[in-house]
Motif scaffolding. Structure first.
Motif, short mmCIF file in Angstrom:
data_model
loop_
_atom_site.label_atom_id
_atom_site.label_comp_id
_atom_site.label_asym_id
_atom_site.label_seq_id
_atom_site.Cartn_x
_atom_site.Cartn_y
_atom_site.Cartn_z
N ALA A 21 15.33 -39.41 30.12
CA ALA A 21 16.37 -38.68 29.38
C ALA A 21 15.74 -37.67 28.43
N ASN A 22 14.63 -38.03 27.77
CA ASN A 22 13.98 -37.12 26.84
C ASN A 22 13.35 -35.93 27.54
N VAL A 23 12.87 -36.12 28.75
CA VAL A 23 12.27 -35.03 29.50
C VAL A 23 13.31 -33.95 29.76
N ALA A 24 14.54 -34.36 30.03
CA ALA A 24 15.59 -33.40 30.31
C ALA A 24 16.11 -32.74 29.04
N GLY A 25 15.61 -33.15 27.87
CA GLY A 25 16.04 -32.57 26.62
C GLY A 25 17.34 -33.13 26.10
N ALA A 26 17.77 -34.26 26.63
CA ALA A 26 19.03 -34.87 26.22
C ALA A 26 18.84 -35.65 24.92
N ASN A 27 19.91 -35.75 24.16
CA ASN A 27 19.91 -36.46 22.89
C ASN A 27 20.74 -37.73 23.06
N ILE A 28 20.08 -38.87 23.17
CA ILE A 28 20.77 -40.13 23.44
C ILE A 28 21.67 -40.53 22.27
N VAL A 29 21.24 -40.27 21.04
CA VAL A 29 22.05 -40.64 19.87
C VAL A 29 23.35 -39.84 19.85
N ALA A 30 23.26 -38.54 20.11
CA ALA A 30 24.47 -37.72 20.17
C ALA A 30 25.33 -38.13 21.36
N GLY A 31 24.67 -38.48 22.47
CA GLY A 31 25.41 -38.93 23.65
C GLY A 31 26.18 -40.21 23.38
N LYS A 32 25.57 -41.12 22.61
CA LYS A 32 26.26 -42.37 22.27
C LYS A 32 27.50 -42.08 21.44
N ALA A 33 27.38 -41.20 20.46
CA ALA A 33 28.53 -40.87 19.61
C ALA A 33 29.66 -40.26 20.44
N LYS A 34 29.33 -39.34 21.32
CA LYS A 34 30.36 -38.72 22.18
C LYS A 34 30.95 -39.73 23.14
N ARG A 60 23.46 -46.25 35.09
CA ARG A 60 23.51 -45.29 36.20
C ARG A 60 22.41 -44.26 36.08
N ASN A 61 22.13 -43.59 37.17
CA ASN A 61 21.16 -42.50 37.20
C ASN A 61 21.73 -41.33 36.40
N ALA A 62 21.00 -40.89 35.38
CA ALA A 62 21.49 -39.85 34.47
C ALA A 62 21.77 -38.53 35.19
N ASP A 63 20.89 -38.15 36.11
CA ASP A 63 21.08 -36.88 36.82
C ASP A 63 22.34 -36.90 37.69
N ALA A 99 22.55 -39.38 29.60
CA ALA A 99 21.30 -40.00 29.17
C ALA A 99 21.57 -41.29 28.42
N TYR A 100 22.60 -41.29 27.58
CA TYR A 100 22.96 -42.52 26.86
C TYR A 100 23.31 -43.64 27.84
N TYR A 101 24.19 -43.34 28.79
CA TYR A 101 24.60 -44.38 29.74
C TYR A 101 23.42 -44.86 30.61
N ALA A 102 22.52 -43.95 30.95
CA ALA A 102 21.35 -44.35 31.74
C ALA A 102 20.42 -45.28 30.96
N GLN A 114 32.84 -55.78 42.53
CA GLN A 114 31.60 -55.04 42.66
C GLN A 114 31.67 -53.78 41.79
N ILE A 115 30.64 -53.58 40.98
CA ILE A 115 30.56 -52.38 40.17
C ILE A 115 30.25 -51.21 41.10
N LYS A 116 31.00 -50.11 40.96
CA LYS A 116 30.80 -48.95 41.81
C LYS A 116 29.42 -48.36 41.53
N ALA A 117 28.73 -47.97 42.58
CA ALA A 117 27.38 -47.43 42.45
C ALA A 117 27.43 -45.91 42.39
N ASP A 118 26.28 -45.31 42.13
CA ASP A 118 26.18 -43.84 42.17
C ASP A 118 26.51 -43.36 43.57
#
Length: 119
Positions: A21-34, A60-63, A99-102, A114-118
């Motif tokens: 998630a960090n490589v993609a430049g995503a902000n997990i903390v901001a993602g959690k809030a949203k 799930r896979n973030a991408d 990124a947060y969910y991943a 069954q949980i739905k997959a990607d």
């Protein structure tokens, strides 16, 4: 030398979701809030499975998650609830949420469902 390589490989494997998630430049903390404001009621978080527990997004896979969510955001895919939820989100915010969910594990799995997959 082999011990150092093994140790680095172990660290990479153990921290992979956060690192990816960090490589993609995503902000997990901001993602959690949203995600708490927009997504958790239906799709859950690390503590609850959400209203649609078979559609949990945790782990799930973030991408793939970002790709599909952006299809909802741009209108290429449509469901009324997702259309309302996506109003005003930017591509960066979708990346943060993905990124947060991943980075988290599902709250729980029910053996009969069954949980739905990607896809």
């Amino acid at each position: 030398m082999k011990k150092i390589v093994f140790a680095l490989a172990a660290v990479a494997v153990l921290t992979q979701p956060v690192w990816a998630a960090n490589v993609a430049g995503a902000n997990i903390v901001a993602g959690k809030a949203k995600a708490e404001a927009l997504c958790a009621g239906c799709h859950g978080n690390e503590f609850t499975p959400g209203l649609f527990f078979t559609l949990q997004l945790a782990g799930r896979n973030a991408d793939k998650l970002a790709l599909k969510t952006n299809k909802y955001r741009t209108g290429k895919l449509f469901t009324p609830l997702m259309a309302v939820s996506m109003i005003g989100l930017t591509e960066g915010e979708v990346s943060d949420i993905s990124a947060y969910y991943a980075s988290i594990k599902p709250a729980f799995n029910l053996p009969l469902f069954q949980i739905k997959a990607d896809d």
